[in-house]
Design a protein around this motif. Structure first.
Motif, PDB file in Angstrom:
ATOM      1  N   GLU A 157       0.803  -1.219   0.000  1.00 50.70           N
ATOM      2  CA  GLU A 157       0.000   0.000   0.000  1.00 50.70           C
ATOM      3  C   GLU A 157       0.836   1.268   0.000  1.00 50.70           C
ATOM      4  O   GLU A 157       0.302   2.362  -0.160  1.00 50.70           O
ATOM      5  CB  GLU A 157      -0.943   0.023   1.212  1.00 50.70           C
ATOM      6  N   GLY A 158       2.146   1.130   0.233  1.00 50.90           N
ATOM      7  CA  GLY A 158       3.013   2.302   0.257  1.00 50.90           C
ATOM      8  C   GLY A 158       3.937   2.294   1.464  1.00 50.90           C
ATOM      9  O   GLY A 158       4.253   1.242   2.021  1.00 50.90           O
ATOM     10  N   LEU A 159       4.343   3.497   1.883  1.00 51.55           N
ATOM     11  CA  LEU A 159       5.324   3.656   2.952  1.00 51.55           C
ATOM     12  C   LEU A 159       4.639   3.992   4.265  1.00 51.55           C
ATOM     13  O   LEU A 159       3.526   4.510   4.305  1.00 51.55           O
ATOM     14  CB  LEU A 159       6.304   4.779   2.596  1.00 51.55           C
ATOM     15  N   ASP A 160       5.361   3.726   5.364  1.00 51.00           N
ATOM     16  CA  ASP A 160       4.867   4.072   6.692  1.00 51.00           C
ATOM     17  C   ASP A 160       6.064   4.479   7.533  1.00 51.00           C
ATOM     18  O   ASP A 160       7.156   3.926   7.398  1.00 51.00           O
ATOM     19  CB  ASP A 160       4.145   2.885   7.328  1.00 51.00           C
ATOM     20  N   CYS A 161       5.861   5.456   8.408  1.00 58.06           N
ATOM     21  CA  CYS A 161       6.904   5.855   9.354  1.00 58.06           C
ATOM     22  C   CYS A 161       6.242   6.037  10.707  1.00 58.06           C
ATOM     23  O   CYS A 161       5.319   6.840  10.853  1.00 58.06           O
ATOM     24  CB  CYS A 161       7.599   7.136   8.910  1.00 58.06           C
ATOM     25  N   SER A 162       6.708   5.270  11.702  1.00 57.19           N
ATOM     26  CA  SER A 162       6.037   5.199  12.989  1.00 57.19           C
ATOM     27  C   SER A 162       6.982   5.591  14.119  1.00 57.19           C
ATOM     28  O   SER A 162       8.108   5.104  14.186  1.00 57.19           O
ATOM     29  CB  SER A 162       5.534   3.766  13.212  1.00 57.19           C
ATOM     30  N   PRO A 163       6.549   6.474  15.049  1.00 59.71           N
ATOM     31  CA  PRO A 163       7.387   6.823  16.193  1.00 59.71           C
ATOM     32  C   PRO A 163       7.339   5.730  17.252  1.00 59.71           C
ATOM     33  O   PRO A 163       6.272   5.173  17.537  1.00 59.71           O
ATOM     34  CB  PRO A 163       6.744   8.118  16.712  1.00 59.71           C
ATOM     35  N   ARG A 164       8.486   5.428  17.844  1.00 65.54           N
ATOM     36  CA  ARG A 164       8.566   4.441  18.913  1.00 65.54           C
ATOM     37  C   ARG A 164       9.420   5.018  20.043  1.00 65.54           C
ATOM     38  O   ARG A 164      10.471   5.615  19.779  1.00 65.54           O
ATOM     39  CB  ARG A 164       9.208   3.133  18.418  1.00 65.54           C
ATOM     40  N   GLY A 165       8.968   4.835  21.271  1.00 61.31           N
ATOM     41  CA  GLY A 165       9.716   5.350  22.409  1.00 61.31           C
ATOM     42  C   GLY A 165       9.669   4.392  23.574  1.00 61.31           C
ATOM     43  O   GLY A 165       8.765   3.570  23.678  1.00 61.31           O
ATOM     44  N   ASP A 166      10.652   4.482  24.457  1.00 59.96           N
ATOM     45  CA  ASP A 166      10.709   3.594  25.604  1.00 59.96           C
ATOM     46  C   ASP A 166      11.561   4.229  26.688  1.00 59.96           C
ATOM     47  O   ASP A 166      12.363   5.138  26.419  1.00 59.96           O
ATOM     48  CB  ASP A 166      11.315   2.253  25.202  1.00 59.96           C
ATOM     49  N   LEU A 167      11.397   3.738  27.912  1.00 57.81           N
ATOM     50  CA  LEU A 167      12.260   4.171  29.004  1.00 57.81           C
ATOM     51  C   LEU A 167      13.673   3.656  28.756  1.00 57.81           C
ATOM     52  O   LEU A 167      13.849   2.495  28.361  1.00 57.81           O
ATOM     53  CB  LEU A 167      11.747   3.615  30.341  1.00 57.81           C
ATOM     54  N   GLY A 168      14.677   4.511  28.972  1.00 50.23           N
ATOM     55  CA  GLY A 168      16.042   4.088  28.685  1.00 50.23           C
ATOM     56  C   GLY A 168      16.234   3.942  27.194  1.00 50.23           C
ATOM     57  O   GLY A 168      15.766   4.765  26.405  1.00 50.23           O
TER      58      GLY A 168
END
Length: 202
Positions: free
Chosen positions: A51-62
């Motif tokens: 379907e195309g491109l995707d860019c996803s934010p990911r965050g975590d402690l440390g």
């Protein structure tokens, strides 16, 4: 509008790569690159699918990822909106790109590689947080890793608190949802969002 239509035209404008811009690329984590990535609590995950491109934010402690070895990083998939756009892309096309930000540092770390989505029970359990564990872990094999020139972060003054915007001056999540769907209940969503997010962080 004048546009570029060939690699040759681009090279005429952007000629003369520096030695550093080429020498910085390695197929595995150096000790210095490991230190940088382990210091990052945030990564943007780019994937590609039919379907195309995707860019996803990911965050975590440390650290946002766990380094398994010099060619492998592990990214737990914590609670989100269940759209699973990135995961759907990975199971159909393993190519991924990761861009790590480190608060206070102008250097940006980047990984290009191939990923799989793991449901190995022992691996999921190893990421346990507050009695919960991710439903999947994205296991990325590194093809190349390097640091990005600091100019973009410096130009943006990304970490300068004097440049931080007042969140009250920006549209709320509820307002953005209502703009996309006219009958959406903006007030209830905004009122309940903070408590809901805190209760479903992991």
């Amino acid at each position: 509008m004048a546009i570029i239509t060939s690699p040759e035209q681009l090279r005429e404008i952007y000629s003369g790569c520096s030695e550093a811009s080429l020498a910085k690329v390695t197929p595995r984590l150096t000790e210095e690159y490991r230190q940088m990535i382990e210091a990052s609590p945030f990564v943007a995950l780019a994937t590609v699918g039919p379907e195309g491109l995707d860019c996803s934010p990911r965050g975590d402690l440390g650290g946002v990822v766990r380094i398994a070895d010099e060619r492998t990083v592990l990214l737990p998939d914590w609670r989100g909106n269940n759209r699973v756009d990135s995961l759907m892309n990975i199971v159909r096309d393993p190519r991924v790109a990761l861009m790590f930000l480190i608060p206070g540092s102008s250097s940006v770390m980047r990984i290009n590689g191939r990923a799989v989505v793991s449901i190995e029970p022992a691996l999921l359990a190893s990421f346990e947080m507050d009695g919960k564990h991710p439903r999947t872990v994205i296991v990325t094999t590194i093809d190349e890793v390097y640091f990005q020139c600091a100019r973009a972060v410096m130009r943006a003054e990304l970490w300068n608190p004097e440049r931080f915007l007042d969140p009250q001056s920006l549209p709320t999540p509820g307002a953005m949802l209502k703009a996309a769907k006219a009958d959406f209940d903006q007030e209830t969503y905004d009122r309940e969002w903070a408590a809901r997010a805190a209760a479903t962080m992991w």
